[in-house]
Design a protein around this motif. Structure first.
Motif, mmCIF file in Angstrom:
data_model
loop_
_atom_site.group_PDB
_atom_site.id
_atom_site.type_symbol
_atom_site.label_atom_id
_atom_site.label_comp_id
_atom_site.label_asym_id
_atom_site.label_seq_id
_atom_site.Cartn_x
_atom_site.Cartn_y
_atom_site.Cartn_z
ATOM 1 N N ALA A 220 0.878 -1.159 0.000
ATOM 2 C CA ALA A 220 0.000 0.000 0.000
ATOM 3 C C ALA A 220 0.913 1.205 0.000
ATOM 4 O O ALA A 220 1.895 1.243 0.732
ATOM 5 N N LEU A 221 0.601 2.139 -0.854
ATOM 6 C CA LEU A 221 1.429 3.330 -0.904
ATOM 7 C C LEU A 221 0.651 4.460 -1.536
ATOM 8 O O LEU A 221 -0.370 4.259 -2.191
ATOM 9 N N MET A 222 1.151 5.637 -1.303
ATOM 10 C CA MET A 222 0.614 6.807 -1.957
ATOM 11 C C MET A 222 1.740 7.380 -2.806
ATOM 12 O O MET A 222 2.899 7.290 -2.415
ATOM 13 N N PHE A 235 9.914 14.064 -10.420
ATOM 14 C CA PHE A 235 10.232 13.395 -9.165
ATOM 15 C C PHE A 235 8.972 12.806 -8.539
ATOM 16 O O PHE A 235 8.283 13.499 -7.784
ATOM 17 N N PRO A 236 8.645 11.552 -8.832
ATOM 18 C CA PRO A 236 7.565 10.924 -8.060
ATOM 19 C C PRO A 236 8.021 10.733 -6.612
ATOM 20 O O PRO A 236 9.204 10.508 -6.339
ATOM 21 N N ILE A 237 7.084 10.864 -5.693
ATOM 22 C CA ILE A 237 7.371 10.669 -4.267
ATOM 23 C C ILE A 237 6.392 9.632 -3.735
ATOM 24 O O ILE A 237 5.185 9.747 -3.951
ATOM 25 N N VAL A 261 16.352 7.825 -2.321
ATOM 26 C CA VAL A 261 15.992 7.503 -3.712
ATOM 27 C C VAL A 261 15.706 6.009 -3.837
ATOM 28 O O VAL A 261 16.515 5.166 -3.455
ATOM 29 N N GLN A 262 14.537 5.688 -4.368
ATOM 30 C CA GLN A 262 14.110 4.296 -4.549
ATOM 31 C C GLN A 262 14.441 3.770 -5.934
ATOM 32 O O GLN A 262 14.952 2.671 -6.068
ATOM 33 N N HIS A 263 14.058 4.526 -6.974
ATOM 34 C CA HIS A 263 14.439 4.053 -8.305
ATOM 35 C C HIS A 263 14.763 5.186 -9.251
ATOM 36 O O HIS A 263 14.306 6.307 -9.083
ATOM 37 N N ALA A 359 0.318 -5.734 -11.207
ATOM 38 C CA ALA A 359 1.232 -6.823 -11.599
ATOM 39 C C ALA A 359 2.638 -6.559 -11.061
ATOM 40 O O ALA A 359 3.316 -7.464 -10.561
ATOM 41 N N LEU A 360 3.061 -5.291 -11.131
ATOM 42 C CA LEU A 360 4.404 -4.935 -10.661
ATOM 43 C C LEU A 360 4.526 -5.130 -9.157
ATOM 44 O O LEU A 360 5.501 -5.713 -8.665
ATOM 45 N N PHE A 361 3.531 -4.628 -8.435
ATOM 46 C CA PHE A 361 3.635 -4.697 -6.971
ATOM 47 C C PHE A 361 3.517 -6.136 -6.486
ATOM 48 O O PHE A 361 4.133 -6.519 -5.492
HETATM 49 O O1 TYF Z 1 7.663 5.767 -10.957
HETATM 50 C C1 TYF Z 1 6.559 5.264 -10.938
HETATM 51 O O2 TYF Z 1 5.594 5.849 -10.445
HETATM 52 C C2 TYF Z 1 6.390 3.908 -11.555
HETATM 53 C C3 TYF Z 1 5.679 2.933 -10.711
HETATM 54 O O3 TYF Z 1 7.361 1.496 -5.613
HETATM 55 C C4 TYF Z 1 6.211 2.608 -9.382
HETATM 56 O O4 TYF Z 1 7.612 3.435 -11.967
HETATM 57 C C5 TYF Z 1 5.703 3.238 -8.281
HETATM 58 C C6 TYF Z 1 6.104 2.862 -7.021
HETATM 59 C C7 TYF Z 1 7.019 1.842 -6.850
HETATM 60 C C8 TYF Z 1 7.567 1.214 -7.956
HETATM 61 C C9 TYF Z 1 7.163 1.609 -9.216
#
Ligand code: TYF
Ligand code: FE
Length: 374
Positions: A220-222, A235-237, A261-263, A359-361
């Motif tokens: 679960a995330l926002m 910058f997605p957060i 930073v996550q990704h 599917a990703l999560f």
């Molecule tokens: O950057 C994004 O929003 C997508 C999806 O923990 C995403 O790449 C969102 C959250 C996450 C992993 C990928």
């Protein structure tokens, strides 16, 4: 559906013009070997280095480049350093997101006047190749933004670095530019950082997803996406939300010991070729079940790529009003489940792959359960 797009008329001129991401700097325990990994596995080319041989007794840095993407890989050379402490607390991770600006003095003045905490007062770096102005501010966790102004600089990277041209130069894999850089922030910190990017940096919010959109059984995330005026910086957060079990964001925060930073999403214009090359060099990607592809055609309509090839590689597809996108996610590139990469190819779509979240999560949760962290 809770996704919404906010149109932000730009009545006031951009007080922080940014031309792009200048570099991303990672603090790691063995920069020499990590640099080798980014060359060998990700196809980055050696560009510059600094360290003992350039008169730097404190730290060694290797600068790698692939098209517009620059990575700086840094290790401490002595005990009791800030770099060493960063590594001790966070493991290998991103310390600096450097932004290429027109005016680094003004960038620092405008942002600190709006409440940013200074990391680096404007300073002039000079060598025989010209002048670079640099300044910096703190953002989430121990992450910082460094503003780089390199108007007339002709050197390989920055003053203090020398060209690095080893014999070993594995071919590139087609990575072109940084599409977006995602931060995970702590419980209830979302608003603080959305407000920071809006008020301190003049960014606007592109989209938001809440846990209704993107909760699977566990994750679960926002998520809210902040973007600068010209859209070059996104910058997605992410903030964790309460779910049935531990959110992947919470797992990150536990192992990173805080926000960070996550990704890093890197763009290619041939995702099939890029992913084939990465796989052949040992990069491992998250896998979705074959059933994902069974109704893909219904979900996204006609696409130019060969579905069988996408299925074989595990590449995900999503469509929005403007087009479609292809994306795939590596497993973490560190022993802690913290930093990973996304490879993305946009074919008109400007969104982030919401249709793939479930599917990703679920794929991330399968990895979490192997780690025993669910
Ligand atoms: O950057 C994004 O929003 C997508 C999806 O923990 C995403 O790449 C969102 C959250 C996450 C992993 C990928
Ligand atoms: Fe992403």
């Amino acid at each position: 559906m809770n996704q919404h797009t906010e149109n932000q008329p730009s009545a006031t001129p951009d007080f922080l013009p940014i031309m792009g991401t200048d570099y991303i700097q990672l603090y790691v325990s063995n920069a020499l070997q990590t640099a080798h990994f980014y060359q060998t596995a990700f196809g980055f080319q050696p560009l510059a280095k600094a360290g003992l041989e350039t008169g730097n007794q404190a730290e060694a840095s290797y600068v790698l480049q692939q098209d517009k993407i620059r990575l700086v890989i840094t290790s401490p050379l002595q005990a009791d350093s800030d770099i060493g402490r960063h590594i001790d607390v966070h493991g290998d991770g991103v310390r600096v997101i450097a932004l290429w600006v027109e005016d680094a003095q003004k960038a620092w003045e405008e942002t600190t006047a709006r409440g940013a905490k200074s990391f680096l007062e404007p300073q002039q770096l000079q060598d025989e190749s010209g002048v670079v102005i640099r300044s910096g501010i703190h953002t989430y966790g121990d992450t910082v933004h460094v503003f780089i102004e390199r108007k007339n600089y002709q050197g390989v990277f920055l003053p203090g670095y020398e060209a690095w041209q080893p014999q070993y130069q594995p071919a590139a894999v087609g990575l072109k530019y940084i599409d977006h850089i995602v931060g995970n922030v702590g419980w209830n910190e979302m608003n603080t950082w959305v407000k920071f990017y809006a008020e301190v940096m003049g960014f606007s919010q592109l989209v938001s997803f809440d846990d209704e959109d993107i909760s699977t059984d566990y994750t679960a995330l926002m998520s809210k996406v902040m973007s600068n005026g010209n859209g070059r910086i996104k910058f997605p957060i992410n903030e964790p939300a309460e779910g049935k079990k531990k959110s992947q964001i919470e797992e990150y925060l536990d192992f990173y010991n805080g926000s960070g930073v996550q990704h890093i999403a890197v763009a290619t214009d041939d995702i099939v070729g890029t992913v084939q090359a990465l796989v052949s060099r040992g990069i491992e990607f998250l896998q979705v079940p074959g059933s994902y592809y069974d109704d893909l055609q219904n979900r996204v309509g006609n696409i130019e790529e060969d579905l069988e090839q996408l299925r074989e590689l595990g590449i995900l597809v999503d469509r929005d009003d403007e087009g479609y996108l292809l994306q795939i996610f590596t497993k973490p590139v560190t022993p802690r489940p913290t930093l990973f990469f996304e490879i993305i190819q946009r074919k008109g779509a400007r969104s982030f792959g919401k249709g793939n979240f479930k599917a990703l999560f679920e794929a991330i949760e399968r990895e979490q359960s192997k780690r025993g962290t669910l």
